[in-house]
Write an enzyme that holds these catalytic residues in place. Structure first.
Site, PDB file in Angstrom:
ATOM      1  CD  GLU A   1      -9.061  -1.886   4.009  1.00 54.28           C
ATOM      2  OE1 GLU A   1      -9.306  -1.203   3.017  1.00 54.28           O
ATOM      3  OE2 GLU A   1      -8.559  -1.642   5.213  1.00 54.28           O
TER       4      GLU A   1
ATOM      5  CG  HIS B   1     -13.306   2.701   3.112  1.00 55.32           C
ATOM      6  ND1 HIS B   1     -13.995   3.383   3.701  1.00 55.32           N
ATOM      7  CD2 HIS B   1     -12.120   2.920   3.498  1.00 55.32           C
ATOM      8  CE1 HIS B   1     -13.117   4.282   4.547  1.00 55.32           C
ATOM      9  NE2 HIS B   1     -12.069   3.915   4.395  1.00 55.32           N
TER      10      HIS B   1
ATOM     11  NE  ARG C   1     -10.822  12.079   4.518  1.00 57.71           N
ATOM     12  CZ  ARG C   1     -10.750  10.873   4.198  1.00 57.71           C
ATOM     13  NH1 ARG C   1     -11.707  10.049   3.859  1.00 57.71           N
ATOM     14  NH2 ARG C   1      -9.442  10.210   4.119  1.00 57.71           N
TER      15      ARG C   1
ATOM     16  NE  ARG D   1      -6.207   1.241  -0.141  1.00 54.53           N
ATOM     17  CZ  ARG D   1      -6.287   2.278   0.633  1.00 54.53           C
ATOM     18  NH1 ARG D   1      -5.209   2.900   1.192  1.00 54.53           N
ATOM     19  NH2 ARG D   1      -7.391   3.149   0.718  1.00 54.53           N
TER      20      ARG D   1
ATOM     21  CG  ASN E   1      -1.966   1.015   1.331  1.00 54.52           C
ATOM     22  OD1 ASN E   1      -1.886   1.987   0.462  1.00 54.52           O
ATOM     23  ND2 ASN E   1      -2.720   1.031   2.313  1.00 54.52           N
TER      24      ASN E   1
END
Ligand code: ADP
Length: 407
Positions: free
Chosen positions: A384, A180, A241, A91, A7
């Site tokens: 993941e 996601h 956020r 990823r 990643n």
């Protein structure tokens, strides 16, 4: 198959070296501060102590070199030869409208990822750098891109279109993409397995609550809607956020405070959400501490956070025409007893009955609903990296099959 999962961010690379047969991560680690004076590599071989190496790691190519070197290291490594890395799974944040599944990273696929840079200017360039660096050091090893957006990309137009002139969708590809994806896909499949039923007949809502937060409506194994949108800014309240709001608000603030586009972007992405509302922290653990100490602003932030989750549970139940299970995952979803409880309060009319005792004592993959609950509620740790490794294996095997058939 042994797969190196990468990643790659702008200044960090997270890695796991996974045996897909046993599903065990033989080693995991991270390179941080790439390009800065003292970069750090932390590495933990399975069942052993974590080690820390400080060095000068000027770019992604050197970082990948370090990762391969530590995997080969006589003291801390887990392989003796580079060739034991059967494949690399990357990823990739944004696959745009091009990718609805993972793909072997051929020149054509790399070009398509480049074409999507405008959609993810902060992420795709770092992903590309990481892929190039890996190809340099492992030129003969197959590499696969696993896209955050792929699981959502087949949602219906009614879920992905925004109410703006259609030409703007066509011209700039402005639509809901969702993120996601690997996590939503993984936990929904795990929930179906735990229920002992085929995912094709289930309606599942997944809530991935970490620093970034998103929910998905997974109907028959397909994401039919999700809270994040064109960018990961839309939907739930997150650490920093804002999530959903009237778009006019930002235009108004820009006018009042004289903010530039870049400043407005920073305001919404870095100074809003939990940190913005609480004025305390973007970290849910700290927010929960503040709430316990009687901090009203922190309590408001938690209230907004949970109210949004509840609203989307209602919305997605309506969108799917029913509900069989709700899944919580991510750092907050897996660990916060309070957030799970508040988000699901007063939803008995939908058939959701949380068992307080099970909720308070939840570890591992577990059903935390009452036996009388029509809807099952799960806490499922996400993985993941494992999804990326398994997808990579599948794509590499499919490609090998195609090649063999062509010969
Ligand atoms: P990322 O999205 O960066 O992968 P994580 O999934 O690790 O992040 O989630 C980080 C969030 O999880 C932080 O807000 C953190 O406070 C929260 N978290 C972790 N452990 C707990 C806990 N025990 N209780 C409440 N929140 C927690």
């Amino acid at each position: 198959m042994k797969v190196l999962v990468l990643n790659c961010g702008s200044s960090s690379i997270k890695y796991q070296f996974i045996d897909t047969e046993t599903k065990v991560a033989l080693a995991k680690g991270m390179v941080e501060r790439i390009g800065m004076s003292s970069a750090v590599l932390t590495h933990t071989p399975h069942g052993k102590e974590k080690i820390r190496i400080v060095g000068e790691i000027l770019d992604h190519s050197v970082a990948i070199e370090y990762v391969i070197a530590v995997l080969l290291s006589p003291n801390h490594g887990v392989i003796k030869d580079k060739k034991e890395i059967d494949a690399v799974g990357h990823r990739v944040v944004h696959g745009g409208e091009t990718f609805f599944k993972s793909a072997l990273l051929t020149d054509r696929v790399m070009q398509a990822i480049k074409d999507n840079i405008e959609l993810a200017p902060l992420h795709n360039p770092s992903n590309i750098k990481g892929i190039r660096a890996t190809k340099e050091h492992l030129p003969d090893t197959p590499q696969v891109g696993v896209f955050d957006t792929a699981f959502h990309i087949k949602m219906p137009a009614r879920a992905y279109l925004y109410g703006i002139p259609y030409e703007l969708y066509k011209k700039y590809k402005i639509r809901r993409y969702g993120f996601h994806g690997t996590s939503h896909s993984y936990v929904s499949h795990r929930a179906a397995a735990l229920m002992g039923r085929p995912i094709e007949e289930l309606k599942i809502i997944t809530a991935h609550l970490g620093n970034g937060c998103s929910m998905a409506a997974v109907d028959g194994g397909r994401s039919i809607d999700t809270t994040m949108g064109f960018t990961p800014l839309e939907g739930l309240l997150m650490g920093t956020r804002s999530g959903d709001m009237d778009p006019s608000v930002i235009l108004y603030i820009m006018g009042k405070e004289g903010l530039s586009l870049a400043e407005a972007n920073t305001l919404l992405n870095k100074h809003s959400g939990l940190i913005g509302l609480s004025g305390e922290s973007s970290d849910m653990r700290e927010i929960e501490e503040a709430v316990k100490e009687g901090n009203k602003k922190a309590a408001n932030a938690v209230d907004v956070f949970c109210y949004r989750i509840k609203k989307y549970i209602g919305a997605y139940t309506a969108a799917m025409g029913g509900l069989d299970a709700v899944v919580f995952t991510g750092g907050i979803g897996e660990n916060s007893v309070m957030i799970r409880k508040m988000s699901l309060s007063n939803l008995e009319y939908l058939g959701i009955e949380l068992d307080d005792h099970l909720n308070e004592n939840a570890t591992g993959e577990v059903d935390i609903s009452k036996s009388s609950s029509k809807v099952r509620v799960f806490r499922i740790p996400t993985n993941e990296e494992l999804v990326i490794a398994l997808d990579t294996e599948q794509i590499v095997r499919e490609e090998a099959l195609v090649k063999n058939n062509n010969l």
